[in-house]
Design a protein around this motif. Structure first.
Motif, short mmCIF file in Angstrom:
data_model
loop_
_atom_site.label_atom_id
_atom_site.label_comp_id
_atom_site.label_asym_id
_atom_site.label_seq_id
_atom_site.Cartn_x
_atom_site.Cartn_y
_atom_site.Cartn_z
N MET A 1 0.71 -1.11 -0.02
CA MET A 1 0.00 -0.09 0.01
C MET A 1 0.92 1.35 0.13
N LYS A 2 0.59 2.03 -0.91
CA LYS A 2 1.39 3.42 -0.98
C LYS A 2 0.56 4.56 -0.21
N SER A 3 1.67 5.32 0.41
CA SER A 3 1.28 6.46 1.14
C SER A 3 1.17 7.75 0.49
N ILE A 4 0.32 8.47 0.75
CA ILE A 4 0.17 9.83 0.19
C ILE A 4 0.28 11.15 1.29
N CYS A 5 1.33 11.80 1.25
CA CYS A 5 1.61 12.75 2.25
C CYS A 5 1.29 14.26 1.48
N LEU A 6 0.24 14.74 2.09
CA LEU A 6 -0.26 16.00 1.57
C LEU A 6 0.32 17.25 2.40
N TYR A 7 1.06 17.82 1.92
CA TYR A 7 1.57 19.09 2.52
C TYR A 7 1.06 20.60 2.08
N PHE A 8 0.96 21.36 2.83
CA PHE A 8 0.57 22.67 2.70
C PHE A 8 1.60 23.89 3.25
N GLN A 9 2.05 24.87 2.39
CA GLN A 9 2.68 25.67 3.02
C GLN A 9 1.87 27.22 3.07
N ILE A 10 1.86 27.89 4.30
CA ILE A 10 1.15 29.06 4.48
C ILE A 10 1.97 30.09 4.71
N HIS A 11 2.07 31.18 3.85
CA HIS A 11 3.11 32.38 4.19
C HIS A 11 2.57 33.52 3.49
N GLN A 12 2.43 34.51 4.21
CA GLN A 12 2.24 35.93 3.69
C GLN A 12 3.13 36.99 4.38
N PRO A 13 3.87 37.33 3.45
CA PRO A 13 5.04 38.59 3.98
C PRO A 13 4.16 39.68 4.71
N LEU A 14 4.80 40.35 5.44
CA LEU A 14 4.53 41.54 6.12
C LEU A 14 5.21 42.75 5.21
N ARG A 15 4.42 43.17 4.29
CA ARG A 15 4.72 44.20 3.13
C ARG A 15 5.35 45.64 3.71
N LEU A 16 6.47 45.87 3.21
CA LEU A 16 6.77 47.35 3.78
C LEU A 16 5.94 48.37 2.72
N ARG A 17 5.81 49.47 3.50
CA ARG A 17 5.21 50.78 2.66
C ARG A 17 6.22 51.32 1.93
N ARG A 18 5.69 52.44 1.16
CA ARG A 18 6.85 53.07 0.28
C ARG A 18 7.49 53.87 1.29
N TYR A 19 8.63 53.81 1.49
CA TYR A 19 9.44 54.31 2.36
C TYR A 19 10.66 55.30 1.77
N ARG A 20 10.48 56.45 1.51
CA ARG A 20 11.19 57.56 0.80
C ARG A 20 12.43 57.88 1.59
N PHE A 21 13.52 58.43 0.84
CA PHE A 21 14.61 58.75 1.05
C PHE A 21 14.40 59.58 2.50
N HIS A 229 -0.20 4.39 -11.92
CA HIS A 229 0.74 3.91 -12.92
C HIS A 229 2.09 4.08 -12.47
N LEU A 230 2.35 4.51 -11.23
CA LEU A 230 3.60 4.56 -10.60
C LEU A 230 4.28 3.19 -10.28
N ASP A 231 5.43 3.15 -10.24
CA ASP A 231 6.08 1.99 -9.98
C ASP A 231 5.61 1.34 -8.65
N GLU A 232 5.11 0.00 -8.71
CA GLU A 232 4.54 -0.62 -7.34
C GLU A 232 5.40 -0.60 -6.23
N LYS A 233 6.75 -0.50 -6.37
CA LYS A 233 7.84 -0.60 -5.48
C LYS A 233 8.01 0.81 -4.64
N GLU A 234 7.45 1.84 -5.24
CA GLU A 234 7.65 2.96 -4.77
C GLU A 234 6.76 3.22 -3.49
#
Length: 432
Positions: A1-21, A229-234
């Motif tokens: 029996m093959k195993s299915i490992c389902l993984y999700f990444q969650i990332h949202q950056p903290l965006r910078l404001r328009r920072y002038r000179f 259709h994957l190799d049965e040994k995997e």
């Protein structure tokens, strides 16, 4: 029996404001609160909440035979807490089922593993503590920023006590070998590695709604047929992707939520497969070989390397200047400084400076809030300049190491040098 490992990444950056000179030395707040709140609220409504509801129903309806795993960056959790606390509550509900595993990573989704091992360890421990506090789950498996991995990084992760790590099943690393097995670290074989099957993962994450794709439309029956259709040994098929696949990268109208709802039953129906978490995998399977990764890989782009973040002189300049400030940050140990230091390490700041996306018109460019990589660079360096001034002003003697006027003169010179480098890069891109 093959195993299915389902993984999700969650990332949202903290965006910078328009920072002038002219903000340098005058305004010490760097973040675009309106944009950050708008994006988090939109993603909560269109992706996180509906997808979490589906997963909760799937776990219950499949009598806990359906399992998934997540890694959620600390910077994202901070934004959930501020702008969408209901998302954290929905993840707590998933955690309570016992069928969801939360992985560890760097708190600010940083590239610290490439630069500073002490900082890397601090961030990993901080993130792990946050996950345990929120979800009652101490992470046992590690996932580095953007699946970045090398032999040395793996050894460092093992030294922190983690038994497993997930990364990219990069073709130039595996060669003829399949990603559908467990591997181990070359320097510390006790660390087991789960390699992403990028073909099956990207069929869902990137090609699902592409009507020009010769396999469109992707159905659950078709996906299960590919598994058959994957190799049965995997032994284990690692399907890893951004959670934003559901509702953002692939819009609701594409049928992606229906695909997610129907996938577990379609996979479990034949009795040939089961769902497992990364922790389950490292307990159940033994590595078939050592994975030799002397140079860092990632899951980004065709190259599967670091060029999305550190592929040009602008990125490397900003990256170097950032970590030159680390000793001053540590010596001060100031709460607000520490928080900004963490957020300024977010890998997205360097990703936004990537010129190959700019020149190639890459599909990922729509994530970039800047008009060009050069705008991203100037904005970030302006912020970094102000951050340095703050560090100088907070020295133990209470006196800045350099006057603000002299500091600004130095910045003038830097800006001129950066403008020269930008012109050179633009000419190079046009000639290529």
């Amino acid at each position: 029996m093959k195993s299915i490992c389902l993984y999700f990444q969650i990332h949202q950056p903290l965006r910078l404001r328009r920072y002038r000179f002219f903000d340098i030395g005058n305004d010490h707040y760097y973040y675009d609160d309106f944009t950050n709140e708008s994006i988090i609220s939109k993603m909560a409504k269109e992706c996180y909440l509906p997808a979490n509801e589906i997963l909760l129903d799937l776990i219950r309806s499949n009598k806990q035979s359906f399992k998934v795993s997540f890694s959620i960056t600390g910077v994202t959790l901070d934004q959930f807490e501020s702008y969408a606390p209901e998302v954290i509550e929905s993840f707590k509900q998933l955690a309570e089922t016992g069928c969801v595993e939360f992985l560890a990573e760097t708190y600010s989704h940083s590239l610290a593993a490439l630069k500073d091992q002490d900082e890397f360890k601090v961030q990993v421990k901080s993130h792990s503590q946050r996950i345990q506090e929120l979800f009652g789950h101490k992470p046992k498996v590690f996932r580095n920023t953007e699946l970045i991995y090398s032999d040395d990084i793996g050894a460092a992760v093992a030294s922190l006590g983690y038994k497993g790590m997930i990364t990219e099943g990069a073709k130039h690393i595996l060669g003829w070998k399949s990603p559908n097995y467990l591997y181990c670290n070359a320097l510390n074989p006790k660390l087991k590695l789960l390699m992403r099957n990028y073909t099956l993962s990207d069929d869902i994450a990137f090609r699902f709604s592409v009507q020009s794709w010769n396999e469109w439309p992707l159905t659950t029956e078709k996906f299960v047929n590919w598994l058959d259709h994957l190799d049965e040994k995997e032994e284990i098929v690692n399907v890893f992707m951004d959670y934003e696949t559901f509702g953002e990268h692939q819009k609701k109208e594409s049928g992606i939520f229906e695909f997610l709802s129907n996938l577990p039953a379609a996979i479990l129906k034949s009795g040939s497969y089961k769902f497992i978490t990364p922790s389950d995998a490292i307990k159940e399977y033994q590595p078939i070989a050592v994975a030799h990764v002397p140079h860092a890989i990632s899951w980004a782009d065709e190259e599967r390397d670091l060029s999305a973040w550190l592929g040009n002189s602008l990125q490397n300049e900003a990256f170097t200047k950032l970590y030159e400030l680390k000793k001053d940050v540590e010596s001060l140990n100031h709460e607000r400084i520490n928080k900004d230091w963490s957020y300024l390490q977010c890998s997205d700041h360097f990703y936004f400076m990537c010129t190959k996306f700019f020149s190639d018109g890459d599909m990922h460019s729509y994530f970039n809030p800047y008009n060009s990589p050069y705008d991203a660079f100037i904005n970030y360096m302006n912020v970094l300049s102000d951050f340095k001034i703050r560090l100088d002003e907070l020295r133990e003697d209470g006196k800045p190491a350099t006057s603000i006027e002299n500091e600004l003169l130095k910045k003038d010179k830097l800006i001129k040098r950066y403008e020269t480098e930008i012109k050179k890069l633009k000419k190079k891109i046009l000639s290529d």
